[in-house]
Design a protein around this motif. Structure first.
Motif, PDB file in Angstrom:
ATOM      1  N   THR A   1      33.153  47.572  33.432  1.00 25.37           N
ATOM      2  CA  THR A   1      33.764  46.644  34.707  1.00 25.37           C
ATOM      3  C   THR A   1      34.642  45.810  34.106  1.00 25.37           C
ATOM      4  OG1 THR A   1      31.555  46.694  35.677  1.00 25.37           O
ATOM      5  CG2 THR A   1      32.963  44.726  36.151  1.00 25.37           C
ATOM      6  N   ILE A   2      34.533  45.322  32.616  1.00 26.02           N
ATOM      7  CA  ILE A   2      35.113  44.089  32.171  1.00 26.02           C
ATOM      8  C   ILE A   2      36.860  44.836  32.058  1.00 26.02           C
ATOM      9  CG2 ILE A   2      36.012  42.966  30.034  1.00 26.02           C
ATOM     10  CD1 ILE A   2      32.880  42.096  30.039  1.00 26.02           C
ATOM     11  N   GLN A   3      36.693  46.345  31.410  1.00 25.80           N
ATOM     12  CA  GLN A   3      37.961  47.095  31.176  1.00 25.80           C
ATOM     13  C   GLN A   3      38.519  47.199  32.360  1.00 25.80           C
ATOM     14  OE1 GLN A   3      39.132  47.872  28.234  1.00 25.80           O
ATOM     15  NE2 GLN A   3      37.532  46.587  27.283  1.00 25.80           N
ATOM     16  N   ARG A   4      38.003  47.474  33.595  1.00 27.10           N
ATOM     17  CA  ARG A   4      38.694  47.687  34.721  1.00 27.10           C
ATOM     18  C   ARG A   4      39.149  46.262  35.052  1.00 27.10           C
ATOM     19  NH1 ARG A   4      34.533  52.195  35.992  1.00 27.10           N
ATOM     20  NH2 ARG A   4      33.072  50.610  36.202  1.00 27.10           N
ATOM     21  N   LEU A   5      38.756  45.446  35.110  1.00 24.63           N
ATOM     22  CA  LEU A   5      39.205  44.171  35.522  1.00 24.63           C
ATOM     23  C   LEU A   5      40.390  43.801  34.557  1.00 24.63           C
ATOM     24  CD1 LEU A   5      35.987  41.712  35.902  1.00 24.63           C
ATOM     25  CD2 LEU A   5      37.755  42.092  37.504  1.00 24.63           C
ATOM     26  N   LYS A   6      40.343  44.117  33.361  1.00 24.23           N
ATOM     27  CA  LYS A   6      41.407  43.784  32.703  1.00 24.23           C
ATOM     28  C   LYS A   6      42.744  44.674  33.043  1.00 24.23           C
ATOM     29  CE  LYS A   6      39.395  42.211  28.269  1.00 24.23           C
ATOM     30  NZ  LYS A   6      39.107  42.520  26.659  1.00 24.23           N
ATOM     31  N   LEU A   7      42.372  45.818  33.446  1.00 22.66           N
ATOM     32  CA  LEU A   7      43.623  46.707  33.864  1.00 22.66           C
ATOM     33  C   LEU A   7      44.108  46.005  35.322  1.00 22.66           C
ATOM     34  CD1 LEU A   7      45.104  49.245  33.487  1.00 22.66           C
ATOM     35  CD2 LEU A   7      43.219  50.226  34.816  1.00 22.66           C
ATOM     36  N   VAL A   8      43.209  45.624  36.091  1.00 22.90           N
ATOM     37  CA  VAL A   8      43.860  45.094  37.303  1.00 22.90           C
ATOM     38  C   VAL A   8      44.363  43.897  37.069  1.00 22.90           C
ATOM     39  CG1 VAL A   8      42.809  43.968  39.402  1.00 22.90           C
ATOM     40  CG2 VAL A   8      41.889  46.122  38.868  1.00 22.90           C
ATOM     41  N   LEU A   9      43.986  43.077  36.261  1.00 18.94           N
ATOM     42  CA  LEU A   9      44.809  41.765  35.857  1.00 18.94           C
ATOM     43  C   LEU A   9      46.175  42.021  35.268  1.00 18.94           C
ATOM     44  CD1 LEU A   9      41.882  39.641  35.037  1.00 18.94           C
ATOM     45  CD2 LEU A   9      42.911  39.385  36.902  1.00 18.94           C
ATOM     46  N   TYR A  10      46.003  42.909  34.495  1.00 19.63           N
ATOM     47  CA  TYR A  10      47.459  43.316  33.552  1.00 19.63           C
ATOM     48  C   TYR A  10      48.364  43.889  34.709  1.00 19.63           C
ATOM     49  CZ  TYR A  10      45.200  42.710  29.051  1.00 19.63           C
ATOM     50  OH  TYR A  10      44.688  42.178  27.832  1.00 19.63           O
ATOM     51  N   GLN A  11      47.912  44.748  35.698  1.00 20.35           N
ATOM     52  CA  GLN A  11      48.747  45.084  36.653  1.00 20.35           C
ATOM     53  C   GLN A  11      49.282  44.201  37.369  1.00 20.35           C
ATOM     54  OE1 GLN A  11      46.325  47.998  38.406  1.00 20.35           O
ATOM     55  NE2 GLN A  11      46.563  49.530  36.940  1.00 20.35           N
ATOM     56  N   ARG A  12      48.679  42.950  37.919  1.00 22.40           N
ATOM     57  CA  ARG A  12      49.170  41.793  38.393  1.00 22.40           C
ATOM     58  C   ARG A  12      50.044  40.929  37.751  1.00 22.40           C
ATOM     59  NH1 ARG A  12      46.661  40.798  43.512  1.00 22.40           N
ATOM     60  NH2 ARG A  12      45.193  42.098  44.073  1.00 22.40           N
ATOM     61  N   GLY A  13      50.379  41.380  36.631  1.00 22.13           N
ATOM     62  CA  GLY A  13      51.151  40.608  35.465  1.00 22.13           C
ATOM     63  C   GLY A  13      50.481  39.371  34.752  1.00 22.13           C
ATOM     64  N   VAL A  14      49.231  39.494  34.868  1.00 22.70           N
ATOM     65  CA  VAL A  14      48.672  38.325  34.133  1.00 22.70           C
ATOM     66  C   VAL A  14      48.774  38.401  32.725  1.00 22.70           C
ATOM     67  CG1 VAL A  14      46.421  37.056  33.949  1.00 22.70           C
ATOM     68  CG2 VAL A  14      46.975  38.218  35.806  1.00 22.70           C
ATOM     69  N   SER A  15      49.003  37.251  32.014  1.00 22.36           N
ATOM     70  CA  SER A  15      49.138  37.318  30.555  1.00 22.36           C
ATOM     71  C   SER A  15      47.911  37.551  29.654  1.00 22.36           C
ATOM     72  CB  SER A  15      49.900  36.043  29.876  1.00 22.36           C
ATOM     73  OG  SER A  15      48.931  34.871  30.375  1.00 22.36           O
ATOM     74  N   PRO A  16      47.965  38.251  28.794  1.00 18.04           N
ATOM     75  CA  PRO A  16      46.806  38.523  27.719  1.00 18.04           C
ATOM     76  C   PRO A  16      45.946  37.305  27.640  1.00 18.04           C
ATOM     77  CG  PRO A  16      48.623  39.808  27.013  1.00 18.04           C
ATOM     78  CD  PRO A  16      49.157  38.711  28.111  1.00 18.04           C
ATOM     79  N   GLN A  17      46.623  36.125  27.373  1.00 18.34           N
ATOM     80  CA  GLN A  17      45.750  35.133  26.944  1.00 18.34           C
ATOM     81  C   GLN A  17      45.118  34.321  28.269  1.00 18.34           C
ATOM     82  OE1 GLN A  17      49.191  35.092  26.511  1.00 18.34           O
ATOM     83  NE2 GLN A  17      50.264  33.462  27.443  1.00 18.34           N
ATOM     84  N   ASP A  18      45.534  34.870  29.487  1.00 15.05           N
ATOM     85  CA  ASP A  18      44.800  34.173  30.399  1.00 15.05           C
ATOM     86  C   ASP A  18      43.819  35.270  31.387  1.00 15.05           C
ATOM     87  OD1 ASP A  18      46.385  31.831  30.573  1.00 15.05           O
ATOM     88  OD2 ASP A  18      47.663  32.739  32.219  1.00 15.05           O
ATOM     89  N   VAL A  19      43.879  36.435  30.833  1.00 17.59           N
ATOM     90  CA  VAL A  19      42.995  37.757  31.438  1.00 17.59           C
ATOM     91  C   VAL A  19      41.383  37.238  30.828  1.00 17.59           C
ATOM     92  CG1 VAL A  19      41.977  39.762  31.084  1.00 17.59           C
ATOM     93  CG2 VAL A  19      44.546  39.305  31.439  1.00 17.59           C
ATOM     94  N   GLU A  20      41.011  36.837  29.619  1.00 17.00           N
ATOM     95  CA  GLU A  20      39.655  36.326  29.333  1.00 17.00           C
ATOM     96  C   GLU A  20      39.095  35.466  30.045  1.00 17.00           C
ATOM     97  OE1 GLU A  20      37.875  38.262  27.451  1.00 17.00           O
ATOM     98  OE2 GLU A  20      39.474  39.761  27.110  1.00 17.00           O
ATOM     99  N   ASP A  21      40.182  34.272  30.271  1.00 18.93           N
ATOM    100  CA  ASP A  21      39.715  33.105  30.927  1.00 18.93           C
ATOM    101  C   ASP A  21      39.336  33.508  32.599  1.00 18.93           C
ATOM    102  OD1 ASP A  21      39.939  31.359  28.989  1.00 18.93           O
ATOM    103  OD2 ASP A  21      41.999  30.575  29.532  1.00 18.93           O
ATOM    104  N   ILE A  22      40.221  34.153  33.102  1.00 19.80           N
ATOM    105  CA  ILE A  22      40.034  34.709  34.335  1.00 19.80           C
ATOM    106  C   ILE A  22      38.607  35.477  34.796  1.00 19.80           C
ATOM    107  CG2 ILE A  22      40.818  36.094  36.427  1.00 19.80           C
ATOM    108  CD1 ILE A  22      43.560  34.992  35.477  1.00 19.80           C
ATOM    109  N   ILE A  23      38.323  36.470  33.754  1.00 19.26           N
ATOM    110  CA  ILE A  23      37.240  37.228  33.787  1.00 19.26           C
ATOM    111  C   ILE A  23      36.277  36.364  33.852  1.00 19.26           C
ATOM    112  CG2 ILE A  23      36.025  39.094  32.713  1.00 19.26           C
ATOM    113  CD1 ILE A  23      38.728  40.194  32.169  1.00 19.26           C
TER     114      ILE A  23
END
Length: 159
Positions: free
Chosen positions: A8-30
């Motif tokens: 689930t976390i991997q899929r969330l990361k993928l969705v967020l990266y596709q939306r242009g979220v920076s890697p440093q923000d992905v963990e915080d958003i999840i």
């Protein structure tokens, strides 16, 4: 951490990266999405946890984007100025007063000169046409209008 949570976390990361979220923000958003899930589950049943997390993460991205836009606007005071082409109240008042003054001056002219000035300056009728309509020469119309306009210019001087 269980395999389903990791996927689930991997899929969330993928969705967020596709939306242009920076890697440093992905963990915080999840992390924030999981916190919202826990809070929501206290009062509601969640049937599709992964869908809830994806939708929540997407909403967090949108919310953060809106906040950044407003922060930029708040930092730039000129960005909040709305252009208004309408004249200011003092300009409207001054314009009305000038018009009233002009109307008073026009009223002081003889009726024929008033008529010629209105026809030429307001209605756009040529002096030749005015002369033809009134059985006068163009020169006579020009002289009469010149005198009337000279008077009005002096009358309006300083207004």
């Amino acid at each position: 951490m269980s395999a389903s949570i990791k996927s689930t976390i991997q899929r969330l990361k993928l969705v967020l990266y596709q939306r242009g979220v920076s890697p440093q923000d992905v963990e915080d958003i999840i992390q924030e999405a999981y916190q919202r899930l826990e809070k929501y589950q206290q009062t509601h049943e969640v049937r599709h946890i992964e869908g809830f997390l994806v939708r929540t993460a997407a909403n967090i991205v949108i919310d953060r984007s809106r906040v950044r836009k407003w922060e930029k606007l708040a930092d730039d005071p000129d960005a909040l100025i709305i252009a208004d082409d309408a004249p200011r109240p003092d300009e409207v008042y001054a314009s009305r007063k000038r018009f009233e003054r002009l109307s008073e001056g026009l009223a002081m002219l003889d009726p024929l000169t008033q008529q010629f000035i209105r026809q030429n300056r307001i209605e756009g009728i040529t002096m030749a046409r005015i002369a033809e309509q009134n059985g006068l020469t163009v020169s006579a119309i020009e002289k009469r209008m010149a005198k009337g306009l000279k008077f009005l210019m002096g009358w309006m001087d300083g207004w």
